[in-house]
Design a protein around this motif. Structure first.
Motif, PDB file in Angstrom:
ATOM      1  N   ASP A 199       0.850  -1.184   0.000  1.00  0.00           N
ATOM      2  CA  ASP A 199       0.000   0.000   0.000  1.00  0.00           C
ATOM      3  C   ASP A 199       0.893   1.245   0.000  1.00  0.00           C
ATOM      4  OD1 ASP A 199      -2.962   0.990   0.741  1.00  0.00           O
ATOM      5  OD2 ASP A 199      -1.506   2.195   1.874  1.00  0.00           O
ATOM      6  N   PRO A 200       0.506   2.308  -0.699  1.00  0.00           N
ATOM      7  CA  PRO A 200       1.351   3.509  -0.727  1.00  0.00           C
ATOM      8  C   PRO A 200       1.720   4.044   0.655  1.00  0.00           C
ATOM      9  CG  PRO A 200      -0.371   3.672  -2.368  1.00  0.00           C
ATOM     10  CD  PRO A 200      -0.682   2.451  -1.552  1.00  0.00           C
ATOM     11  N   ASP A 201       0.825   3.839   1.642  1.00  0.00           N
ATOM     12  CA  ASP A 201       1.069   4.337   2.997  1.00  0.00           C
ATOM     13  C   ASP A 201       1.492   3.227   3.958  1.00  0.00           C
ATOM     14  OD1 ASP A 201       0.344   7.015   2.312  1.00  0.00           O
ATOM     15  OD2 ASP A 201      -1.767   6.431   2.415  1.00  0.00           O
ATOM     16  N   VAL A 202       2.037   2.150   3.428  1.00  0.00           N
ATOM     17  CA  VAL A 202       2.437   1.006   4.257  1.00  0.00           C
ATOM     18  C   VAL A 202       3.387   1.440   5.376  1.00  0.00           C
ATOM     19  CG1 VAL A 202       4.376   0.427   2.739  1.00  0.00           C
ATOM     20  CG2 VAL A 202       3.363  -1.357   4.160  1.00  0.00           C
ATOM     21  N   VAL A 203       3.284   0.760   6.513  1.00  0.00           N
ATOM     22  CA  VAL A 203       4.154   1.014   7.659  1.00  0.00           C
ATOM     23  C   VAL A 203       4.929  -0.260   7.976  1.00  0.00           C
ATOM     24  CG1 VAL A 203       4.247   1.574  10.118  1.00  0.00           C
ATOM     25  CG2 VAL A 203       2.596   2.733   8.642  1.00  0.00           C
ATOM     26  N   LEU A 204       6.234  -0.131   8.158  1.00  0.00           N
ATOM     27  CA  LEU A 204       7.069  -1.256   8.584  1.00  0.00           C
ATOM     28  C   LEU A 204       7.659  -0.955   9.954  1.00  0.00           C
ATOM     29  CD1 LEU A 204       9.645  -3.363   6.667  1.00  0.00           C
ATOM     30  CD2 LEU A 204      10.418  -2.114   8.673  1.00  0.00           C
ATOM     31  N   ARG A 205       7.532  -1.906  10.862  1.00  0.00           N
ATOM     32  CA  ARG A 205       8.192  -1.830  12.165  1.00  0.00           C
ATOM     33  C   ARG A 205       9.169  -2.993  12.253  1.00  0.00           C
ATOM     34  NH1 ARG A 205       2.876  -1.859  12.803  1.00  0.00           N
ATOM     35  NH2 ARG A 205       1.830   0.135  13.199  1.00  0.00           N
ATOM     36  N   ALA A 206      10.348  -2.729  12.776  1.00  0.00           N
ATOM     37  CA  ALA A 206      11.354  -3.792  12.870  1.00  0.00           C
ATOM     38  C   ALA A 206      12.095  -3.682  14.192  1.00  0.00           C
ATOM     39  CB  ALA A 206      12.342  -3.700  11.713  1.00  0.00           C
ATOM     40  N   ASP A 207      12.197  -4.813  14.879  1.00  0.00           N
ATOM     41  CA  ASP A 207      13.004  -4.909  16.094  1.00  0.00           C
ATOM     42  C   ASP A 207      14.095  -5.933  15.823  1.00  0.00           C
ATOM     43  OD1 ASP A 207      14.148  -5.256  18.548  1.00  0.00           O
ATOM     44  OD2 ASP A 207      12.280  -5.453  19.660  1.00  0.00           O
TER      45      ASP A 207
END
Length: 292
Positions: A199-207
């Protein structure tokens, strides 16, 4: 069987429910287990003759323990709450049992856990207990030291905050082709193909565990996320399909060792959120069967 054995047996019958409450309250499997264990310790020190509803009593106790843990966590936290990666619940899957996958899809999703993590401790407690476990506000009020009307307001405020959470596609069988396309693009280092499923507004979080304990990084936007995903491409060759909190996801496994867990939230056939856990210490605390 003595009295202690009977009490322990009764407690064990309530353990799955208590663990479910604590996990939704805390978003951490290890902390949820600690909260459940603390509720057992308190039960073992209590005269239960006056306890009419043991299940309700234990739910109240574990909720109080979780509330204290949330308040303590919030006071020492340094990273943004909406950047935190919750502990995933992982089930290895080959997609061969659609009925079982549909049942597991009822699990609380990672996207919801992230938004729950942004709530104040009392708001989270009121919402989880009332909206997820049908606990009356009259029983919630003493835990948060408010009136029933004020407890109702806490849950209402939480509900308004949760309206911003993405409503995901709920069928993991239909999610799987999207995840497979994502994985194929990552394996092939195909930037454009990655962008096409995001999605154009995708969010990725990474630990990754490289930052201070409990800290995560967050990236927004399809092109930025695709670039970050290619940084994890070396893990793609170890990838296996899995259910991550009931949704189609991926685990990277090498020689029986869990290297990472990737959970996605899919809406209308596009990936809107990605959560990557690659912190070895946190991964060591996850129970995933059949890793070999």
């Amino acid at each position: 069987m003595n009295e202690n054995d009977v009490l322990a047996e009764q407690f064990e019958s309530h353990r799955p429910h208590l663990r479910a409450v604590a996990y939704r309250m805390l978003g951490s499997l290890s902390e949820a287990e600690d909260a459940v264990q603390e509720s057992w310790l308190r039960l073992s020190r209590t005269d239960t003759d006056s306890v009419e509803n043991l299940g309700g009593w234990l739910t109240t106790v574990v909720a109080r323990v979780c509330l204290n843990m949330l308040q303590s966590r919030r006071s020492r936290r340094e990273d943004p709450l909406d950047a935190a990666v919750p502990d995933p619940i992982v089930t290895l899957s080959d997609g061969s049992d659609p009925e079982q996958e549909a049942v597991l899809a009822d699990s609380v999703g990672l996207a919801l856990l992230v938004v729950l993590g942004t709530l104040g401790p009392s708001e989270r407690l009121a919402f989880v207990l009332h909206d997820m476990f049908a606990v009356p506000f009259e029983d919630i009020a003493p835990i948060v030291e408010r009136s029933p009307a004020a407890a109702r307001q806490l849950a209402s405020r939480a509900r308004r905050r949760l309206q911003g959470a993405p409503v995901p596609d709920t069928d993991p069988v239909r999610q799987r082709p999207v995840v497979d396309a994502f994985l194929a693009a990552a394996r092939g280092g195909d930037f454009d193909a990655l962008v096409s499923v995001l999605d154009p507004d995708v969010v990725l979080r990474a630990d990754t565990g490289a930052l201070p304990a409990g800290a995560s990084t967050m990236v927004r936007g399809a092109e930025s996320v695709a670039g970050r995903v290619l940084g994890f491409a070396r893990l793609a060759r170890f990838a296996h399909p899995a259910l991550v909190n009931g949704a189609a996801g991926v685990v990277a496994i090498s020689e029986g060792q869990l290297l990472s867990v990737l959970g996605v939230t899919i809406r209308q056939g596009m990936i809107v959120e990605i959560d990557i856990l690659a912190d070895r210490e946190r991964l060591a605390g996850l129970v995933v069967e059949n890793l070999d």
